[in-house]
Design an enzyme around this catalytic site. Structure first.
Site, PDB file in Angstrom:
ATOM      1  N   SER A 187       0.856  -1.035   0.058  1.00  0.00           N
ATOM      2  CA  SER A 187       0.155  -0.066  -0.017  1.00  0.00           C
ATOM      3  C   SER A 187       0.963   1.387  -0.134  1.00  0.00           C
ATOM      4  O   SER A 187       2.010   1.205   0.289  1.00  0.00           O
ATOM      5  CB  SER A 187      -0.917   0.284   1.219  1.00  0.00           C
ATOM      6  OG  SER A 187      -1.419   1.314   1.300  1.00  0.00           O
ATOM      7  N   SER A 188       0.446   2.318  -0.660  1.00  0.00           N
ATOM      8  CA  SER A 188       1.119   3.523  -0.679  1.00  0.00           C
ATOM      9  C   SER A 188       1.280   4.128   0.844  1.00  0.00           C
ATOM     10  O   SER A 188       2.115   4.854   1.102  1.00  0.00           O
ATOM     11  CB  SER A 188       0.298   4.640  -1.210  1.00  0.00           C
ATOM     12  OG  SER A 188      -0.940   5.138  -0.719  1.00  0.00           O
ATOM     13  N   CYS A 189       0.693   3.400   1.933  1.00  0.00           N
ATOM     14  CA  CYS A 189       1.015   3.955   3.319  1.00  0.00           C
ATOM     15  C   CYS A 189       2.264   3.492   4.090  1.00  0.00           C
ATOM     16  O   CYS A 189       2.636   3.836   5.073  1.00  0.00           O
ATOM     17  CB  CYS A 189      -0.163   3.408   4.201  1.00  0.00           C
ATOM     18  SG  CYS A 189      -0.411   1.776   4.686  1.00  0.00           S
ATOM     19  N   TYR A 240      -0.514  -1.257  10.131  1.00  0.00           N
ATOM     20  CA  TYR A 240      -0.757  -1.760   8.890  1.00  0.00           C
ATOM     21  C   TYR A 240       0.338  -1.674   8.105  1.00  0.00           C
ATOM     22  O   TYR A 240       1.073  -2.544   7.269  1.00  0.00           O
ATOM     23  CB  TYR A 240      -1.940  -0.984   8.093  1.00  0.00           C
ATOM     24  CG  TYR A 240      -2.441  -1.453   6.742  1.00  0.00           C
ATOM     25  CD1 TYR A 240      -3.079  -3.087   6.667  1.00  0.00           C
ATOM     26  CD2 TYR A 240      -2.105  -0.882   5.786  1.00  0.00           C
ATOM     27  CE1 TYR A 240      -3.306  -3.326   5.387  1.00  0.00           C
ATOM     28  CE2 TYR A 240      -2.425  -1.425   4.408  1.00  0.00           C
ATOM     29  CZ  TYR A 240      -2.875  -2.480   4.376  1.00  0.00           C
ATOM     30  OH  TYR A 240      -3.101  -2.995   2.877  1.00  0.00           O
ATOM     31  N   LYS A 300       2.911  -4.476   6.093  1.00  0.00           N
ATOM     32  CA  LYS A 300       3.043  -4.271   4.647  1.00  0.00           C
ATOM     33  C   LYS A 300       4.563  -4.247   4.234  1.00  0.00           C
ATOM     34  O   LYS A 300       5.269  -4.722   3.307  1.00  0.00           O
ATOM     35  CB  LYS A 300       2.179  -3.172   3.976  1.00  0.00           C
ATOM     36  CG  LYS A 300       0.667  -3.436   3.967  1.00  0.00           C
ATOM     37  CD  LYS A 300       0.643  -4.896   3.249  1.00  0.00           C
ATOM     38  CE  LYS A 300      -0.742  -5.327   3.235  1.00  0.00           C
ATOM     39  NZ  LYS A 300      -1.222  -6.683   2.448  1.00  0.00           N
ATOM     40  N   HIS A 324     -12.442   3.178   3.854  1.00  0.00           N
ATOM     41  CA  HIS A 324     -11.519   4.022   3.471  1.00  0.00           C
ATOM     42  C   HIS A 324     -12.410   5.295   3.129  1.00  0.00           C
ATOM     43  O   HIS A 324     -13.693   5.242   2.934  1.00  0.00           O
ATOM     44  CB  HIS A 324     -10.658   3.442   2.408  1.00  0.00           C
ATOM     45  CG  HIS A 324      -9.815   2.501   2.699  1.00  0.00           C
ATOM     46  ND1 HIS A 324      -9.606   1.216   2.508  1.00  0.00           N
ATOM     47  CD2 HIS A 324      -8.508   2.772   3.528  1.00  0.00           C
ATOM     48  CE1 HIS A 324      -8.763   0.502   3.155  1.00  0.00           C
ATOM     49  NE2 HIS A 324      -7.948   1.613   3.875  1.00  0.00           N
TER      50      HIS A 324
END
Length: 319
Positions: free
Chosen positions: A112-114, A141, A145, A184
């Site tokens: 994920s971009s997070c 999270y 990842k 989201h």
């Protein structure tokens, strides 16, 4: 890798938004259902390492795509941080190590971009990973990842296995989670405006200032990108997947309101947190391989609202 109809593919998380999009994309490309492994949770619990290892050793897939994850927005991450880090770590470790033990030819892990720092340079290149602190609101999270990404990178380095990763931006589309607290931003907005319209509400209140900027990718575009990456002979260890364009949360809300047909006011509750100020991916690496997104935000939201209404009518709406 040639994704021929004979390829045996396991999409972990096939009942989720991304997994379902992958199954749709593979089916549309003529992949027979008999060659798509889709075990349910009762058949395979991804949190149990021995069960995952036994399944992969028995089925011997040619390709594993790890689209399974425990996901949610700011509220869910803040409320269940231990669950988010444990479940996502377990899924990553069990599937990646299990695939290695089963001698799976290729594995693609979804992040994920997070994973990128809160104050990363914009747009965010892949090499800004771990250069400064993460956004605290989704750190559990993100850490899980990052661990999955690094597992793939180091298994590839040490053992020569073809394990690599994709980092999608914020996704939306059919089979999204529309839970009023744990979803989201786009599905939360879509449900809120839909319900406000149905109730003839005069206004919809949004968290924060509305000024943070976000990038949104339709899940069917994401699935197309992931399958594209699986055909590359020597992709990078991880590749960003996005549109390369962003909008403010306020702008996104206005497009959602227009799509749904809500005519009332949009009010910002500035006492609530904003999250990261901006999250735009640098997508030059994937574009250099010949892929780019095709579905713009207005069209994507139109398609998503159609799917929302269909899922709601059928009683299959998640959340």
């Amino acid at each position: 890798m040639n994704l021929s109809p004979e390829s045996k593919i396991y999409v972990a998380g096939h009942q989720g938004m991304v997994g379902a999009a992958l199954i749709r994309a593979l089916t549309a490309r003529g992949h027979p259902s008999a060659r798509l492994l889709q075990p349910g949770r009762r058949e395979l619990d991804l949190l149990h390492p021995s069960a995952v290892q036994k399944y992969l050793a028995s089925e011997q897939p040619d390709l594993v795509i790890v689209a399974a994850a425990r996901v949610g927005g700011i509220h869910a991450n803040n409320t269940y941080p231990a669950d988010f880090i444990y479940d996502n770590l377990a899924i990553a470790v069990n599937l990646i190590h299990g695939a290695f033990q089963a001698k799976v030819k290729r594995l693609l892990f979804l992040g994920s971009s997070c994973i990128y720092p809160r104050l990363a340079p914009q747009p965010m290149p892949e090499d800004c990973l771990l250069t400064s602190p993460l956004e605290p609101t989704n750190e559990p999270y993100a850490l899980a990842k990052i661990a999955g990404l690094k597992l793939c990178q180091y298994y590839r380095k040490q053992y020569g296995v073809f394990f690599h990763s994709a980092m999608p931006t914020n996704l939306y589309g059919p089979r999204d989670n529309y839970h009023p607290e744990n979803s989201h931003v786009l599905p939360a907005l879509l449900r809120r405006f839909h319900e406000a319209k149905a109730a003839h509400a005069p206004e919809v209140i949004l968290w924060g200032t509305g000024s943070p900027k976000r990038e949104f990718l339709h899940v069917d575009d994401c699935a197309d990108a992931l399958l594209h990456l699986c055909t590359l002979e020597n992709p990078a260890d991880w590749v960003n997947v996005g549109t390369g364009q962003d909008v403010t949360i306020r702008e996104a809300a206005e497009i959602v309101a227009e799509t749904v047909g809500f005519k009332g006011r949009i009010v910002q509750d500035t006492t609530k947190p904003d999250g990261s100020p901006r999250k735009l991916l640098d997508v030059s690496r994937i574009r250099a391989t010949g892929w780019s997104a095709k579905i713009n935000l207005r069209e994507g939201l139109r398609l998503t609202y159609q799917a929302f209404l269909q899922e709601k009518a059928a009683g299959t709406l998640r959340g």
